[in-house]
Write a protein that holds these residues in place. Sequence first.
Motif, PDB file in Angstrom:
ATOM      1  N   ASP A 108      52.141  22.890 -18.556  1.00  0.00           N
ATOM      2  CA  ASP A 108      53.228  22.746 -19.533  1.00  0.00           C
ATOM      3  C   ASP A 108      53.313  23.918 -20.504  1.00  0.00           C
ATOM      4  N   GLU A 109      52.907  25.092 -20.063  1.00  0.00           N
ATOM      5  CA  GLU A 109      52.945  26.261 -20.949  1.00  0.00           C
ATOM      6  C   GLU A 109      54.350  26.846 -21.052  1.00  0.00           C
ATOM      7  N   GLY A 110      55.228  26.404 -20.157  1.00  0.00           N
ATOM      8  CA  GLY A 110      56.576  26.985 -20.119  1.00  0.00           C
ATOM      9  C   GLY A 110      56.716  27.990 -18.977  1.00  0.00           C
ATOM     10  N   LYS A 111      55.940  27.774 -17.906  1.00  0.00           N
ATOM     11  CA  LYS A 111      56.004  28.690 -16.746  1.00  0.00           C
ATOM     12  C   LYS A 111      57.374  28.668 -16.093  1.00  0.00           C
ATOM     13  N   GLY A 112      57.995  27.470 -16.086  1.00  0.00           N
ATOM     14  CA  GLY A 112      59.308  27.330 -15.446  1.00  0.00           C
ATOM     15  C   GLY A 112      60.316  28.284 -16.057  1.00  0.00           C
ATOM     16  N   THR A 148      54.316  31.577 -25.330  1.00  0.00           N
ATOM     17  CA  THR A 148      55.510  30.718 -25.400  1.00  0.00           C
ATOM     18  C   THR A 148      55.483  29.756 -26.593  1.00  0.00           C
ATOM     19  N   VAL A 149      56.617  29.170 -26.833  1.00  0.00           N
ATOM     20  CA  VAL A 149      56.875  28.170 -27.892  1.00  0.00           C
ATOM     21  C   VAL A 149      56.402  28.583 -29.287  1.00  0.00           C
ATOM     22  N   LEU A 150      56.452  29.863 -29.528  1.00  0.00           N
ATOM     23  CA  LEU A 150      56.038  30.379 -30.828  1.00  0.00           C
ATOM     24  C   LEU A 150      56.958  29.860 -31.931  1.00  0.00           C
ATOM     25  N   ASP A 151      58.218  29.644 -31.606  1.00  0.00           N
ATOM     26  CA  ASP A 151      59.200  29.179 -32.598  1.00  0.00           C
ATOM     27  C   ASP A 151      58.797  27.854 -33.246  1.00  0.00           C
ATOM     28  N   VAL A 152      58.034  27.053 -32.496  1.00  0.00           N
ATOM     29  CA  VAL A 152      57.660  25.712 -32.981  1.00  0.00           C
ATOM     30  C   VAL A 152      56.767  25.782 -34.224  1.00  0.00           C
ATOM     31  N   GLY A 192      59.733  19.325 -29.987  1.00  0.00           N
ATOM     32  CA  GLY A 192      60.888  18.798 -29.247  1.00  0.00           C
ATOM     33  C   GLY A 192      60.502  18.549 -27.805  1.00  0.00           C
ATOM     34  N   ASP A 193      61.301  19.045 -26.904  1.00  0.00           N
ATOM     35  CA  ASP A 193      61.018  18.877 -25.477  1.00  0.00           C
ATOM     36  C   ASP A 193      59.692  19.503 -25.095  1.00  0.00           C
ATOM     37  N   ALA A 194      59.381  20.613 -25.755  1.00  0.00           N
ATOM     38  CA  ALA A 194      58.150  21.321 -25.410  1.00  0.00           C
ATOM     39  C   ALA A 194      56.932  20.531 -25.875  1.00  0.00           C
ATOM     40  N   GLY A 195      57.120  19.632 -26.830  1.00  0.00           N
ATOM     41  CA  GLY A 195      55.984  18.934 -27.398  1.00  0.00           C
ATOM     42  C   GLY A 195      55.816  17.514 -26.914  1.00  0.00           C
ATOM     43  N   HIS A 243      58.565  21.770 -13.776  1.00  0.00           N
ATOM     44  CA  HIS A 243      58.988  22.889 -14.597  1.00  0.00           C
ATOM     45  C   HIS A 243      60.318  22.527 -15.210  1.00  0.00           C
ATOM     46  N   THR A 244      60.460  22.795 -16.490  1.00  0.00           N
ATOM     47  CA  THR A 244      61.736  22.537 -17.135  1.00  0.00           C
ATOM     48  C   THR A 244      62.503  23.845 -17.230  1.00  0.00           C
ATOM     49  N   ILE A 245      63.743  23.812 -16.774  1.00  0.00           N
ATOM     50  CA  ILE A 245      64.564  25.019 -16.802  1.00  0.00           C
ATOM     51  C   ILE A 245      65.905  24.683 -17.426  1.00  0.00           C
ATOM     52  N   SER A 271      58.114  34.173 -26.107  1.00  0.00           N
ATOM     53  CA  SER A 271      59.222  33.241 -25.923  1.00  0.00           C
ATOM     54  C   SER A 271      59.468  32.500 -27.236  1.00  0.00           C
ATOM     55  N   ASN A 272      60.689  32.593 -27.736  1.00  0.00           N
ATOM     56  CA  ASN A 272      60.992  31.959 -29.032  1.00  0.00           C
ATOM     57  C   ASN A 272      62.129  30.943 -28.924  1.00  0.00           C
ATOM     58  N   GLY A 273      62.137  30.212 -27.822  1.00  0.00           N
ATOM     59  CA  GLY A 273      63.121  29.148 -27.625  1.00  0.00           C
ATOM     60  C   GLY A 273      63.158  28.768 -26.162  1.00  0.00           C
ATOM     61  N   PRO A 274      63.673  27.581 -25.833  1.00  0.00           N
ATOM     62  CA  PRO A 274      63.637  27.120 -24.444  1.00  0.00           C
ATOM     63  C   PRO A 274      64.625  27.811 -23.496  1.00  0.00           C
ATOM     64  N   GLY A 275      65.636  28.446 -24.007  1.00  0.00           N
ATOM     65  CA  GLY A 275      66.681  29.036 -23.155  1.00  0.00           C
ATOM     66  C   GLY A 275      66.210  30.270 -22.397  1.00  0.00           C
TER      67      GLY A 275
HETATM   68  P1  GDP Z   1      55.726  24.404 -17.196  1.00  0.00           P
HETATM   69  O1  GDP Z   1      55.203  23.272 -16.371  1.00  0.00           O
HETATM   70  O2  GDP Z   1      54.668  25.381 -17.565  1.00  0.00           O
HETATM   71  O3  GDP Z   1      56.928  25.048 -16.622  1.00  0.00           O
HETATM   72  O4  GDP Z   1      56.160  23.784 -18.582  1.00  0.00           O
HETATM   73  P2  GDP Z   1      57.311  22.739 -18.837  1.00  0.00           P
HETATM   74  O5  GDP Z   1      58.575  23.336 -18.439  1.00  0.00           O
HETATM   75  O6  GDP Z   1      56.972  21.401 -18.325  1.00  0.00           O
HETATM   76  O7  GDP Z   1      57.207  22.572 -20.413  1.00  0.00           O
HETATM   77  C1  GDP Z   1      57.625  23.482 -21.257  1.00  0.00           C
HETATM   78  C2  GDP Z   1      58.659  22.894 -22.188  1.00  0.00           C
HETATM   79  O8  GDP Z   1      58.827  23.808 -23.235  1.00  0.00           O
HETATM   80  C3  GDP Z   1      60.050  22.711 -21.605  1.00  0.00           C
HETATM   81  O9  GDP Z   1      60.674  21.615 -22.204  1.00  0.00           O
HETATM   82  C4  GDP Z   1      60.753  24.014 -21.976  1.00  0.00           C
HETATM   83  O10 GDP Z   1      62.152  23.897 -22.065  1.00  0.00           O
HETATM   84  C5  GDP Z   1      60.148  24.283 -23.303  1.00  0.00           C
HETATM   85  N1  GDP Z   1      60.003  25.702 -23.680  1.00  0.00           N
HETATM   86  C6  GDP Z   1      59.599  26.731 -22.905  1.00  0.00           C
HETATM   87  N2  GDP Z   1      59.490  27.850 -23.646  1.00  0.00           N
HETATM   88  C7  GDP Z   1      59.824  27.499 -24.915  1.00  0.00           C
HETATM   89  C8  GDP Z   1      59.876  28.211 -26.163  1.00  0.00           C
HETATM   90  O11 GDP Z   1      59.568  29.396 -26.251  1.00  0.00           O
HETATM   91  N3  GDP Z   1      60.257  27.497 -27.260  1.00  0.00           N
HETATM   92  C9  GDP Z   1      60.566  26.173 -27.211  1.00  0.00           C
HETATM   93  N4  GDP Z   1      60.919  25.563 -28.329  1.00  0.00           N
HETATM   94  N5  GDP Z   1      60.497  25.472 -26.070  1.00  0.00           N
HETATM   95  C10 GDP Z   1      60.140  26.125 -24.941  1.00  0.00           C
END
Ligand code: GDP
Length: 425
Positions: free
Chosen positions: A12-16, A331-335, A293-296, A40-42, A413-417
Amino acid sequence: MVKAIVGANWGDEGKGKITDMLAREADIIVRFQGGSNAGHTIINEYGKFALHLLPSGVFYKHTTNVIGNGVALNIPYLMKEIQSLAERGVPMPKIKISDRTQILMPYHILFDQYEEERLGGKSFGSTKAGIAPFYSDKYAKIGFQVSELFDTEGLKNKIAGICEMKNVILEHLYHKPAINPDELFHTLMEYRSMVEPYLCDVSALLQDAIKEGRNILFEGQLGSLKDPDFGIYPMVTSSSTLAAYSAIGAGIPPYEIKNIVAVVKAYSSAVGAGEFVTEIFGDEADELRKRGGDAGEFGATTGRPRRMGWFDAVASRYGCRMQGATEAALTVLDVLGYLDAIPVCVGYEIDGVVSKNFPVTVKLKKAKPVYEYLPGWKQDIRGIKSYNDLPKDCRNYIEFIEKELQVPITLVSNGPGRDEIIRRN
Ligand code: GDP
């Protein structure tokens, strides 16, 4: 050029997101391990997707998406995932599946459930996707390669033998209904027609692509700390999550993997049980989870609430080292923008001795985090495009982590987009 994108933490590091982004420059995206047990969340122009089995390149028209022999292939699940893309307007992607991939059988899912039930409170917190029974059977040499679906006589005989054994366990250990060999054969014939259009000799495809100088991206699932050998055994997954395994799980020479991007989360989170030294609880954890949010909040596949914690430099440096990371994406530094001071774990205290090395699980159980506190930046950093525009304390946090990781952080990475990324040279 062959590149691997892998997790340095618990998954769940944001690899997707990083894979989706880098897939733009790739010709082929490859899954090499795991199954539908993680996701992976995209987020892109088609909407928000949680992919479980499909490689993250499926949204681009120019990419070929490959499922390697190392994957646990749940055929009906994959078909549903392909269909769900079509339903949401994504053009049909190019998909190739190795003819050496093994089939995740319907009974693997059942055995996973039954075993969790049997263990009760002592369970491993399995995702019940059948992954552990699948890999057990693969290495016990009672698995089914997709290629075997085309030898119907051999298949019938093999099914008979395997049902004999599985049914003893079903009846006497789990007290559940037996498998009917004819029904299973019929199911497998359905699987055959589903999967046939996609099959190919993946290792030949990839080795030709390497010769032609194509860009190949390997996409790992979960992270270093869930690796069965180097992770927090036994609370790990059942296939290797390391970049090295991509050579085996897809069939390329190991020396072809030139670039390994370890995805590192700016704080820690984990789904499921297992050692987690920097875990936080109560209001502190709820706040971080909410901000994330979604990342957490919830795992992409399991929907389970994630356990939260501060950045763990000991675990992350080890995670990068085991991946053989040549660079890192943070990733997710914005949080973290809401915190006055940010704890970073720089050592583990075990039996009164502080160490910077990540130990074996029995020692890990005794580890207490040693924190350093870095000043927070108290600012929303989403929307910032260039590194130097980040607040000074934010850059300080990144550079502190970089020093601890001993790997250059090239992406922030500073946001999910897809476009919320800062490249650093
Ligand atoms: P993966 O299994 O490593 O791909 O991780 P996931 O996709 O399951 O989880 C990462 C979550 O964090 C998803 O909901 C993404 O949309 C979100 N995400 C990824 N990068 C960032 C980021 O830089 N900032 C924020 N706020 N969310 C992020």
